[in-house]
Design a protein around this motif. Structure first.
Motif, mmCIF file in Angstrom:
data_model
loop_
_atom_site.group_PDB
_atom_site.id
_atom_site.type_symbol
_atom_site.label_atom_id
_atom_site.label_comp_id
_atom_site.label_asym_id
_atom_site.label_seq_id
_atom_site.Cartn_x
_atom_site.Cartn_y
_atom_site.Cartn_z
ATOM 1 N N TYR A 99 -5.646 -2.497 11.236
ATOM 2 C CA TYR A 99 -5.033 -1.386 10.490
ATOM 3 C C TYR A 99 -5.418 -1.372 9.014
ATOM 4 O O TYR A 99 -5.655 -0.329 8.435
ATOM 5 N N PRO A 115 -2.658 1.217 3.257
ATOM 6 C CA PRO A 115 -2.182 0.789 4.589
ATOM 7 C C PRO A 115 -0.741 1.229 4.893
ATOM 8 O O PRO A 115 -0.443 1.601 6.026
ATOM 9 N N ASN A 116 0.127 1.210 3.861
ATOM 10 C CA ASN A 116 1.511 1.667 4.103
ATOM 11 C C ASN A 116 1.531 3.105 4.573
ATOM 12 O O ASN A 116 2.305 3.498 5.447
ATOM 13 N N HIS A 119 0.416 3.385 8.116
ATOM 14 C CA HIS A 119 1.487 3.004 9.039
ATOM 15 C C HIS A 119 2.489 4.140 9.204
ATOM 16 O O HIS A 119 2.939 4.439 10.298
ATOM 17 N N ARG A 120 2.810 4.761 8.089
ATOM 18 C CA ARG A 120 3.773 5.857 8.128
ATOM 19 C C ARG A 120 3.222 7.023 8.952
ATOM 20 O O ARG A 120 3.917 7.620 9.776
ATOM 21 N N ARG A 130 3.302 6.259 12.604
ATOM 22 C CA ARG A 130 4.665 6.372 13.101
ATOM 23 C C ARG A 130 5.058 7.840 13.252
ATOM 24 O O ARG A 130 5.565 8.282 14.269
ATOM 25 N N LYS A 157 1.553 5.341 17.968
ATOM 26 C CA LYS A 157 1.516 3.884 17.845
ATOM 27 C C LYS A 157 1.088 3.207 19.161
ATOM 28 O O LYS A 157 0.185 2.374 19.168
#
Ligand SMILES: Nc1ncnc2c1ncn2[C@@H]1O[C@H](COP(=O)(O)OP(=O)(O)OP(=O)(O)O)[C@@H](O)[C@H]1O
Ligand SMILES: [Mg+2]
Length: 398
Positions: free
Chosen positions: A367, A378-379, A382-383, A386, A391
């Motif tokens: 990731y 990266p945050n 991830h968001r 999601r 995912k």
């Protein structure tokens, strides 16, 4: 009546005079007089009392009419107060106007829900503009646009030296909005740590800058918006239930444009005037044929899509009227699924995002590297993963 008269006469009761208070066949009441002294009443008395009853009838009717008009004026005034920002007089919009007038008076938090382009931000501005905070700032923050760390310093500010690039003290938007209103757009995207910090703002009315040690009291009203179903986010434990309840004291659902088609003509005319004067091109109106297309289309992008359609027609058109030729293909052949897909910009953006993420994850199988390849934090990746609900799909590729 006869019985009464008979009763008066036979029982030697004092004389009675009764005159209806009436207007145009409607009896509003009666004037009832009794006399203890003989010889009772004569015709002159009757005339006098009848005249007084006539005046009383007019006065009563006027008083009732004034009361009704005052009530109506109050209702219209509250709806009118927001009229200049939110165009639309359909029943649904009228009801929204009344709700705005009510919530504007107090400081309750309002969660605005609804499809994209329905006017959620405009509604938030209308609430602020009609509130006692109108003279103070209205500050909007998009909770989905920044990485968690950046959003935190954007919201709460930071002290000098709080982190490497914090060369000077910076006030956060919550602090800047002091006295006014903060609008948290896409509040459903807020990371858990920030959800907790926001909850504290709502409970304690104070903030702490990043890297700071002292608390700063603030007085802000919080409005927020989301096009997610937040109750589902709460159930999935992605959104704090206590924060949800704090934000959602009042919920206003903005109806999609297809459920208030009565608003289409007024909105289209409004945008036409605005864009024609901006483009400096005189456009008289919209042809009957073009109107038919505008009125029958489903407007998945809601008011924003209608606004863009009119702007495009004003810029691209060449006749004095907007004609079907000036409208996008998608509007013209209704029912063609490919046309619908082409116009659903959010759908197209979403598909592209999913494809790019899949490809980056397939290539890197990691990731952090995938985020690097995609040019995002990266945050944020991830968001995104999601939010896009991909995912589990991606886990096969990692
Ligand atoms: N009732 C309305 N009258 C005039 N303009 C409107 C109305 N509703 C929406 N608009 C315009 O349509 C555009 C989209 O509105 P807004 O940004 O408030 O929608 P939104 O619901 O916040 O959309 P998103 O969910 O995509 O953020 C804006 O340019 C806004 O000015
Ligand atoms: Mg918005």
């Amino acid at each position: 009546e006869v019985d009464e008269r008979v009763a008066v006469l036979t029982r030697d009761m004092p004389a009675t005079l009764c005159v209806p208070i009436a207007r145009r066949d409607r009896v509003l009441g009666a004037m009832y007089l009794r006399s203890a002294r003989p010889p009772g009443f004569d015709d002159e008395d009757l005339e006098l009392v009848a005249a007084i009853a006539g005046v009383a009838a007019t006065a009563i009717e006027n008083a009732r009419r004034v009361a009704a008009l005052e009530k109506e004026a109050e209702r219209l005034k509250s709806a009118l107060a927001v009229e200049h920002t939110l165009v639309g007089r359909s029943e649904k919009m009228a009801r929204i106007g009344e709700v705005i007038a009510k919530v504007a008076r107090s400081d309750v938090t309002v969660l605005i829900t609804g499809e994209t382009g329905t006017g959620k931000e405009l509604l938030a501005k209308a609430i602020h503009a009609n509130s006692a905070r109108a003279k103070h700032p209205f500050v909007a923050i998009n909770c989905a646009a920044l990485t968690e760390a950046l959003l935190e310093s954007e919201l709460f500010g930071h002290e000098r030296g709080a982190f490497t690039n914090a060369l000077a003290l910076k006030k956060g938007k919550l602090e800047i909005a002091n006295g006014g209103t903060v609008f948290l757009d896409e509040v459903g995207e807020l990371a858990p740590a920030l959800q907790s910090k926001l909850l504290r703002v709502l409970q304690e009315h104070e903030i702490e800058r990043v890297g700071g040690t002292r608390t700063i009291p603030i007085d802000v009203r919080v409005l927020s918006a989301t096009n997610r179903v937040l109750t589902e986010e709460v159930a999935a434990r992605r959104f704090r239930g206590d924060l949800y309840h704090r934000l959602n004291v009042v919920n206003i659902e903005m109806p999609p444009l297809r459920e208030r088609r009565d608003d289409i003509p007024r909105l289209a005319t409004h945008f036409l005037q605005r864009f024609a004067s901006k483009a400096g091109r005189p456009v008289d109106g919209i042809s009957d044929a073009a109107w038919r297309y505008l009125k029958q289309y489903d407007w998945p992008g809601n008011v924003r899509e209608l606004q863009n359609t009119i702007e495009r027609a004003v810029v691209l058109g060449s006749s004095a009227e907007i004609v079907p030729d000036d409208l996008p293909e998608a509007l013209l052949d209704r029912g063609s699924p490919s046309a619908g897909a082409a116009l659903d910009l959010h759908g197209a953006v979403r598909d592209t995002k999913i494809r790019a993420i899949h490809e980056a994850v397939r290539q890197t199988r990691n990731y952090v590297e995938a985020a690097h390849l995609l040019g995002v934090h990266p945050n944020y990746l991830h968001r995104l993963i999601r939010n896009l609900g991909i995912k589990t799909q991606l886990e096969h590729e990692c």
